[in-house]
Write an enzyme that holds these catalytic residues in place. Structure first.
Site, PDB file in Angstrom:
ATOM      1  CG  HIS A 268      -2.080   0.921   1.102  1.00 33.79           C
ATOM      2  ND1 HIS A 268      -2.010   2.271   1.350  1.00 33.79           N
ATOM      3  CD2 HIS A 268      -3.352   0.664   0.701  1.00 33.79           C
ATOM      4  CE1 HIS A 268      -3.196   2.805   1.126  1.00 33.79           C
ATOM      5  NE2 HIS A 268      -4.027   1.864   0.723  1.00 33.79           N
ATOM      6  CG  ASP A 319      -8.260  -4.366  -3.601  1.00 33.01           C
ATOM      7  OD1 ASP A 319      -9.475  -4.147  -3.468  1.00 33.01           O
ATOM      8  OD2 ASP A 319      -7.473  -3.537  -4.096  1.00 33.01           O
TER       9      ASP A 319
HETATM   10  C1  LIG Z   1      -7.746  -0.692  -2.285  1.00 32.38           C
HETATM   11  C2  LIG Z   1      -6.465  -0.395  -2.967  1.00 32.38           C
HETATM   12  O1  LIG Z   1      -6.438   0.209  -3.994  1.00 32.38           O
HETATM   13  S1  LIG Z   1      -5.062  -0.926  -2.201  1.00 32.38           S
HETATM   14  C3  LIG Z   1      -3.857  -1.153  -3.470  1.00 32.38           C
HETATM   15  C4  LIG Z   1      -4.206  -2.321  -4.370  1.00 32.38           C
HETATM   16  N1  LIG Z   1      -3.112  -2.606  -5.287  1.00 32.38           N
HETATM   17  C5  LIG Z   1      -2.436  -3.769  -5.246  1.00 32.38           C
HETATM   18  O2  LIG Z   1      -2.684  -4.663  -4.457  1.00 32.38           O
HETATM   19  C6  LIG Z   1      -1.355  -3.928  -6.280  1.00 32.38           C
HETATM   20  C7  LIG Z   1      -0.078  -4.527  -5.718  1.00 32.38           C
HETATM   21  N2  LIG Z   1       0.627  -3.572  -4.909  1.00 32.38           N
HETATM   22  C8  LIG Z   1       1.471  -2.648  -5.464  1.00 32.38           C
HETATM   23  O3  LIG Z   1       1.698  -2.629  -6.677  1.00 32.38           O
HETATM   24  C9  LIG Z   1       2.082  -1.592  -4.561  1.00 32.38           C
HETATM   25  O4  LIG Z   1       2.209  -2.093  -3.258  1.00 32.38           O
HETATM   26  C10 LIG Z   1       1.259  -0.289  -4.544  1.00 32.38           C
HETATM   27  C11 LIG Z   1       1.122   0.255  -5.958  1.00 32.38           C
HETATM   28  C12 LIG Z   1      -0.137  -0.532  -3.975  1.00 32.38           C
HETATM   29  C13 LIG Z   1       1.949   0.723  -3.645  1.00 32.38           C
HETATM   30  O5  LIG Z   1       3.102   0.999  -4.252  1.00 32.38           O
HETATM   31  P1  LIG Z   1       4.214   2.034  -3.755  1.00 32.38           P
HETATM   32  O6  LIG Z   1       3.850   2.729  -2.532  1.00 32.38           O
HETATM   33  O7  LIG Z   1       4.547   2.865  -4.926  1.00 32.38           O
HETATM   34  O8  LIG Z   1       5.348   1.069  -3.365  1.00 32.38           O
HETATM   35  P2  LIG Z   1       6.502   0.640  -4.300  1.00 32.38           P
HETATM   36  O9  LIG Z   1       5.933   0.141  -5.589  1.00 32.38           O
HETATM   37  O10 LIG Z   1       7.470   1.747  -4.324  1.00 32.38           O
HETATM   38  O11 LIG Z   1       7.071  -0.580  -3.509  1.00 32.38           O
HETATM   39  C14 LIG Z   1       8.160  -0.544  -2.635  1.00 32.38           C
HETATM   40  C15 LIG Z   1       8.905  -1.873  -2.777  1.00 32.38           C
HETATM   41  O12 LIG Z   1       8.048  -2.938  -2.411  1.00 32.38           O
HETATM   42  C16 LIG Z   1       7.800  -3.803  -3.534  1.00 32.38           C
HETATM   43  N3  LIG Z   1       6.392  -4.124  -3.570  1.00 32.38           N
HETATM   44  C17 LIG Z   1       5.359  -3.339  -3.172  1.00 32.38           C
HETATM   45  N4  LIG Z   1       4.202  -3.994  -3.345  1.00 32.38           N
HETATM   46  C18 LIG Z   1       4.515  -5.190  -3.871  1.00 32.38           C
HETATM   47  C19 LIG Z   1       3.743  -6.286  -4.276  1.00 32.38           C
HETATM   48  N5  LIG Z   1       2.418  -6.265  -4.172  1.00 32.38           N
HETATM   49  N6  LIG Z   1       4.376  -7.353  -4.782  1.00 32.38           N
HETATM   50  C20 LIG Z   1       5.720  -7.386  -4.884  1.00 32.38           C
HETATM   51  N7  LIG Z   1       6.509  -6.370  -4.506  1.00 32.38           N
HETATM   52  C21 LIG Z   1       5.909  -5.279  -4.005  1.00 32.38           C
HETATM   53  C22 LIG Z   1       8.194  -2.974  -4.742  1.00 32.38           C
HETATM   54  O13 LIG Z   1       8.566  -3.810  -5.815  1.00 32.38           O
HETATM   55  C23 LIG Z   1       9.323  -2.132  -4.221  1.00 32.38           C
HETATM   56  O14 LIG Z   1      10.466  -2.942  -4.149  1.00 32.38           O
HETATM   57  P3  LIG Z   1      11.894  -2.332  -4.540  1.00 32.38           P
HETATM   58  O15 LIG Z   1      12.130  -1.238  -3.521  1.00 32.38           O
HETATM   59  O16 LIG Z   1      12.806  -3.494  -4.426  1.00 32.38           O
HETATM   60  O17 LIG Z   1      11.757  -1.795  -5.923  1.00 32.38           O
HETATM   61  O1  LIG Z   2      -5.581   4.693  -0.475  1.00 33.45           O
HETATM   62  C1  LIG Z   2      -5.141   4.150  -1.495  1.00 33.45           C
HETATM   63  O2  LIG Z   2      -4.119   4.531  -2.102  1.00 33.45           O
HETATM   64  C2  LIG Z   2      -5.801   2.959  -2.066  1.00 33.45           C
HETATM   65  C3  LIG Z   2      -6.832   2.389  -1.160  1.00 33.45           C
HETATM   66  O3  LIG Z   2      -6.542   1.665  -0.241  1.00 33.45           O
HETATM   67  C4  LIG Z   2      -8.217   2.780  -1.377  1.00 33.45           C
HETATM   68  O4  LIG Z   2      -8.504   3.608  -2.237  1.00 33.45           O
HETATM   69  O5  LIG Z   2      -9.091   2.251  -0.670  1.00 33.45           O
END
Ligand SMILES: CC(=O)SCCNC(=O)CCNC(=O)[C@H](O)C(C)(C)COP(=O)(O)OP(=O)(O)OC[C@H]1O[C@@H](n2cnc3c(N)ncnc32)[C@H](O)[C@@H]1OP(=O)(O)O
Ligand SMILES: O=C([O-])CC(=O)C(=O)O
Length: 377
Positions: A268, A319
């Site tokens: 997140h 999710d």
């Molecule tokens: C209700 C919602 O909308 S909640 C979000 C739902 N989205 C997901 O579940 C998609 C999967 N998750 C992700 O892609 C990310 O965790 C995000 C986009 C939600 C948040 O991303 P950011 O805050 O930008 O974190 P970022 O992508 O910089 O991750 C930091 C590190 O953790 C890793 N990481 C973060 N989430 C994941 C994941 N789900 N799987 C694998 N690695 C991950 C990244 O690869 C990164 O590693 P690195 O530093 O070696 O490059």
């Molecule tokens: O806050 C966020 O970035 C994503 C999330 O968890 C939501 O929209 O519920």
């Protein structure tokens, strides 16, 4: 000359204030208008929470009765909207149907160009009332089933399940669904809400902002992740073959991480020590696992969560438990993100109205790093 500071992804940037919700990663908590979301999920209907998000206070009994009367009166789809949905290919993504429906509801609204508080509140309630029928109608048409019209003797969640499945859901299922709607309702300046606020900041109309927000929610890094979680579970099951699926989760994960894949439903932008909503949704998922007698799904959930914790120390977001819970309730996987839309309409529209109260055009700067100035020969 010092390098300009670039805030890629606007990470960590405060862009405005909001009174609607407080996401606190330090205390792992989420407040809607001051109330902990867990308390609201345990004690309130989704209608009460919608009213709270829009009005700042929970409704009195009389206010709730008036509000639910208004909502129930606007549940049914017009023949025109049904015709537009029918014109869309059944192969298109259900999020495209939601996006189109929001746009059609805007174009046919009698106050389409009126952005007064009263008109916007009216539009918000109209979208809130109609989106469940859009989602239910679309899932049924894909399955070749006839439409099930809304019932005005059922609450929001019970009616949603009724219109989708054509039978009254068990109370435990209605309860779990209601909890999921409340947890999905609002989350400060997430990507889709921010999209809605950007569109609103140009003084565009509420339906345009909601239509754009739906587009932002569709992506797998945001709302699309609840659908993607089920694809992950299916992939693990497939690659396990005849073997124990849960026992195969760690091996599947190692391969996925080796290929640098993002594991959907984990991580997140704001919470780094766990999503405040997960324990409540996980309890609802546990109830669904028990209700539908599917311990295998519970075991797979736990196995992947532990493996991800051990290897990356990254925790699930909302999710992750919501996807399998919706699967057990009987929703088709591509319908999961539209369920998120139905819930988030409340938060989006509350933010649209808040943006308009003290509007400033949202227009950040960019640092140019393209070709030097040059001239035509
Ligand atoms: C209700 C919602 O909308 S909640 C979000 C739902 N989205 C997901 O579940 C998609 C999967 N998750 C992700 O892609 C990310 O965790 C995000 C986009 C939600 C948040 O991303 P950011 O805050 O930008 O974190 P970022 O992508 O910089 O991750 C930091 C590190 O953790 C890793 N990481 C973060 N989430 C994941 C994941 N789900 N799987 C694998 N690695 C991950 C990244 O690869 C990164 O590693 P690195 O530093 O070696 O490059
Ligand atoms: O806050 C966020 O970035 C994503 C999330 O968890 C939501 O929209 O519920």
């Amino acid at each position: 000359m010092t390098d300009p500071q670039i805030h890629k992804g606007l990470a960590g940037v405060l862009v405005d204030t909001t009174r609607i919700s407080k996401v606190n990663p330090e205390t792992n908590s989420l407040l809607y208008r001051g109330y902990p979301v867990q308390e609201l999920a345990a004690r309130c209907s989704f209608e009460e929470v919608a009213y709270l998000l829009w009005n700042g206070e929970l409704p009195t009994e009389a206010e709730l009765a008036e509000f639910t009367d208004g909502e129930r009166a606007q549940r049914a789809l017009t023949p025109e909207l049904k015709a537009v949905i029918d014109a869309l290919p059944v192969a298109c993504h259900p999020m495209d149907v939601c996006r189109t429906a929001a746009s059609v509801l805007g174009a046919s609204h009698e106050l389409a160009e009126d952005s007064s508080v009263q008109a916007n509140m009216d539009k918000a309630v109209g979208l809130f009332a109609a989106m469940p029928a859009v989602v239910a109608y679309d899932q049924r048409r894909r399955r070749g089933q006839d439409v099930v019209e809304p019932r005005d003797d059922l609450g929001y969640s019970a009616n949603f399940l009724w219109m989708t499945f054509g039978e009254e859901a068990a109370p435990e299922v209605v309860e779990a669904f209601n909890v999921s709607m409340i947890l999905y309702a609002e989350h400060s300046f997430n990507a889709s809400t921010f999209t809605g606020r950007v569109i609103t900041s140009t003084l565009s109309d509420l339906h345009s902002a909601v239509t754009g927000a739906i587009g932002a929610l569709k992506g797998p890094l945001h709302g699309g992740a609840n659908e993607a979680v089920m694809h992950t579970f299916e992939e693990i099951a497939q690659s396990a073959g005849d073997g124990d699926v849960a026992a195969h989760a760690a091996a599947w994960l190692d391969e996925a991480l080796e290929q640098k894949k993002k594991i959907m439903g984990f991580g997140h932008r704001v919470y780094k020590n766990g999503d405040s909503r997960v324990p409540t949704m996980k309890a609802s998922l546990d109830n669904m696992v028990k209700h539908y007698d599917r311990p295998d799904l519970g075991d797979l959930y736990t196995a992947l969560e532990s493996a991800m914790g051990e290897r990356k120390n990254i925790l699930p977001n909302l999710d992750y438990p919501a996807g399998p819970a919706y699967h057990l309730m009987g929703f088709d996987t591509p319908t999961f993100t539209p369920l998120f839309v139905a819930a988030r309409i409340t938060g989006w529209t509350a933010h649209i109205m808040e943006q308009l109260e003290a509007n400033s055009l949202i227009r950040p700067l960019s640092e140019y790093n393209g070709a030097e100035e040059r001239h035509l020969p």
